[in-house]
Design a protein around this motif. Structure first.
Motif, PDB file in Angstrom:
ATOM      1  N   LYS A 100     -91.368  43.138  16.944  1.00 40.05           N
ATOM      2  CA  LYS A 100     -89.976  42.412  16.508  1.00 40.05           C
ATOM      3  C   LYS A 100     -89.650  41.213  17.110  1.00 40.05           C
ATOM      4  CE  LYS A 100     -85.435  43.220  15.723  1.00 40.05           C
ATOM      5  NZ  LYS A 100     -84.579  41.817  16.109  1.00 40.05           N
ATOM      6  N   LYS A 101     -90.056  41.121  18.212  1.00 36.37           N
ATOM      7  CA  LYS A 101     -89.685  39.679  19.091  1.00 36.37           C
ATOM      8  C   LYS A 101     -90.618  38.679  18.704  1.00 36.37           C
ATOM      9  CE  LYS A 101     -86.382  40.548  21.841  1.00 36.37           C
ATOM     10  NZ  LYS A 101     -85.085  39.799  21.517  1.00 36.37           N
ATOM     11  N   ALA A 102     -91.679  39.054  18.064  1.00 33.61           N
ATOM     12  CA  ALA A 102     -92.828  37.879  17.636  1.00 33.61           C
ATOM     13  C   ALA A 102     -92.350  37.566  16.345  1.00 33.61           C
ATOM     14  CB  ALA A 102     -94.240  38.576  17.519  1.00 33.61           C
ATOM     15  N   ASP A 132     -89.097  37.666  15.353  1.00 31.84           N
ATOM     16  CA  ASP A 132     -88.209  36.827  15.550  1.00 31.84           C
ATOM     17  C   ASP A 132     -88.446  35.268  15.947  1.00 31.84           C
ATOM     18  OD1 ASP A 132     -86.336  38.909  14.879  1.00 31.84           O
ATOM     19  OD2 ASP A 132     -86.071  39.624  17.054  1.00 31.84           O
ATOM     20  N   ALA A 133     -89.479  35.308  16.731  1.00 35.26           N
ATOM     21  CA  ALA A 133     -89.823  33.962  17.085  1.00 35.26           C
ATOM     22  C   ALA A 133     -90.284  32.934  16.049  1.00 35.26           C
ATOM     23  CB  ALA A 133     -90.983  34.005  18.234  1.00 35.26           C
ATOM     24  N   TYR A 134     -91.187  33.738  15.239  1.00 39.69           N
ATOM     25  CA  TYR A 134     -91.780  33.082  13.958  1.00 39.69           C
ATOM     26  C   TYR A 134     -90.705  32.624  12.986  1.00 39.69           C
ATOM     27  CZ  TYR A 134     -94.504  32.241   9.623  1.00 39.69           C
ATOM     28  OH  TYR A 134     -94.938  31.780   8.628  1.00 39.69           O
ATOM     29  N   GLN A 135     -89.822  33.431  12.922  1.00 43.81           N
ATOM     30  CA  GLN A 135     -88.864  33.327  11.862  1.00 43.81           C
ATOM     31  C   GLN A 135     -87.729  32.242  12.392  1.00 43.81           C
ATOM     32  OE1 GLN A 135     -88.409  33.983   8.638  1.00 43.81           O
ATOM     33  NE2 GLN A 135     -90.262  35.416   8.486  1.00 43.81           N
ATOM     34  N   LYS A 158     -87.294  31.490  23.314  1.00 44.72           N
ATOM     35  CA  LYS A 158     -86.847  32.613  24.001  1.00 44.72           C
ATOM     36  C   LYS A 158     -87.556  33.833  23.413  1.00 44.72           C
ATOM     37  CE  LYS A 158     -82.798  35.325  25.797  1.00 44.72           C
ATOM     38  NZ  LYS A 158     -81.489  35.439  25.932  1.00 44.72           N
ATOM     39  N   ALA A 159     -87.572  34.020  22.152  1.00 46.84           N
ATOM     40  CA  ALA A 159     -88.485  35.109  21.685  1.00 46.84           C
ATOM     41  C   ALA A 159     -89.603  35.159  21.835  1.00 46.84           C
ATOM     42  CB  ALA A 159     -87.806  35.166  20.192  1.00 46.84           C
TER      43      ALA A 159
END
Length: 315
Positions: A265-267, A269-272, A288-289
């Motif tokens: 999910k963090k990956a 969030d980072a991409y989006q 940060k994500a």
């Protein structure tokens, strides 16, 4: 007196005074990039060998000191070259916003290197003097990342160097000092970690793309453009998780290692988080994500290896 713009930047970055000034200088959100590889290399060794905790601790502290010093060199040389000012977003800000002397920052970086060298001597005495040679090369690359006449950070190879030395090399050393050998499996397992460390640098370069371009840098983000750089970020995330599945299937790492997918999910969030963003301050949550992806993935992988050590289970 601070300008209104400076105060807005401080507020957006949640910058505080006092001890926080020196804490920010270390760029603590990036330090898991040195902690995680030491953890992985040591836990991989623990599956087959008796681990010496004092060597683990020495390696951990040395790695974090080298990374912290590299961050300080980064801040010092970006300031010296005129790339940073009081309104820059995303850097430690110790020199340009907090007023700490550049010589103090440089001195601290060199002091950190000195302590790391002492720890490296201890590690080498306890294992092999080849470790000293590899460690010195790693420290040199840490300095040359932003120091020297041709900084690595200004080229398309920053992510590659960071991922290789902070991922594969640190994992390999951490394993070797415990096992007195190195295997192909250890190198392969290091690849997802190396890729995720590379994404931290890539996310930084995506954020700073416009400013870096104006200052003549040739980062991979600049060469690809913002959209393709974001797609590269997503691809590196995807490759890391796909490799993890492959390693589990062939038995290179335990089935427990699928726990790393809890960090997916963090990956995402980072991409989006980089989508449709052009202002550096707006991309800080995505950065940060990205760092958290490496942290959570690495900690979960380390946890999976510890579970395997305590409760052996085959696929």
């Amino acid at each position: 007196m601070e300008s209104l713009e400076q105060k807005d930047i401080r507020g957006a970055l949640n910058e505080k005074e006092g001890f926080q000034i020196w804490w920010r200088l270390l760029r603590p959100h990036t330090l898991t990039a040195s902690f995680v590889p030491v953890l992985i290399g040591t836990t991989l060794a623990a599956l087959d060998y008796q681990v010496r905790f004092e060597l683990f601790l020495a390696m951990l502290v040395a790695s974090m000191l080298i990374q912290s010093a590299t961050n300080m060199f980064n801040e010092y040389y970006d300031y010296v070259r005129g790339l940073d000012n009081e309104n820059s977003v995303g850097i430690g800000g110790t020199i340009v916003r907090d007023g700490i002397s550049p010589k103090t920052v440089l001195g601290l970086a060199l002091s950190f290197f000195a302590v790391a060298i002492i720890l490296g001597i201890y590690i080498s005495i306890s294992s092999s003097w080849w470790i000293a040679l590899i460690g010195m090369i790693s420290m040199l690359c840490g300095f040359l990342y932003t120091g020297g006449p041709y900084p690595i950070a200004y080229t398309p190879f920053g992510e590659l160097f960071a991922g290789f030395f902070m991922g594969t090399v640190i994992i390999g050393i951490s394993y070797y000092i415990q096992a007195s050998t190195i295997t192909g499996s250890v190198v392969l397992v290091s690849i997802p970690i190396a890729l995720l460390i590379g994404t931290i640098l890539l996310s930084n370069n995506i954020r700073d793309l416009d400013g870096d371009k104006e200052n003549g840098r040739k980062t991979i983000a600049i060469l690809l453009g913002r959209k393709k750089a974001r797609n590269l970020l997503g691809s590196l995330f995807a490759i890391s998780y796909l490799l993890t599945v492959g390693y589990v299937v062939i038995g290179m790492i335990p089935i427990w290692s699928l726990l790393t997918f809890l960090s997916l999910k963090k990956a995402r969030d980072a991409y989006q988080g980089f989508k449709h963003k052009t202002m550096p301050i707006d991309m800080m949550p995505a950065m940060k994500a990205t760092a958290q992806t490496n942290t959570f993935y690495g900690l979960l992988l380390g946890l999976s290896l510890l579970i395997q050590l305590l409760y052996p289970l085959s696929f």
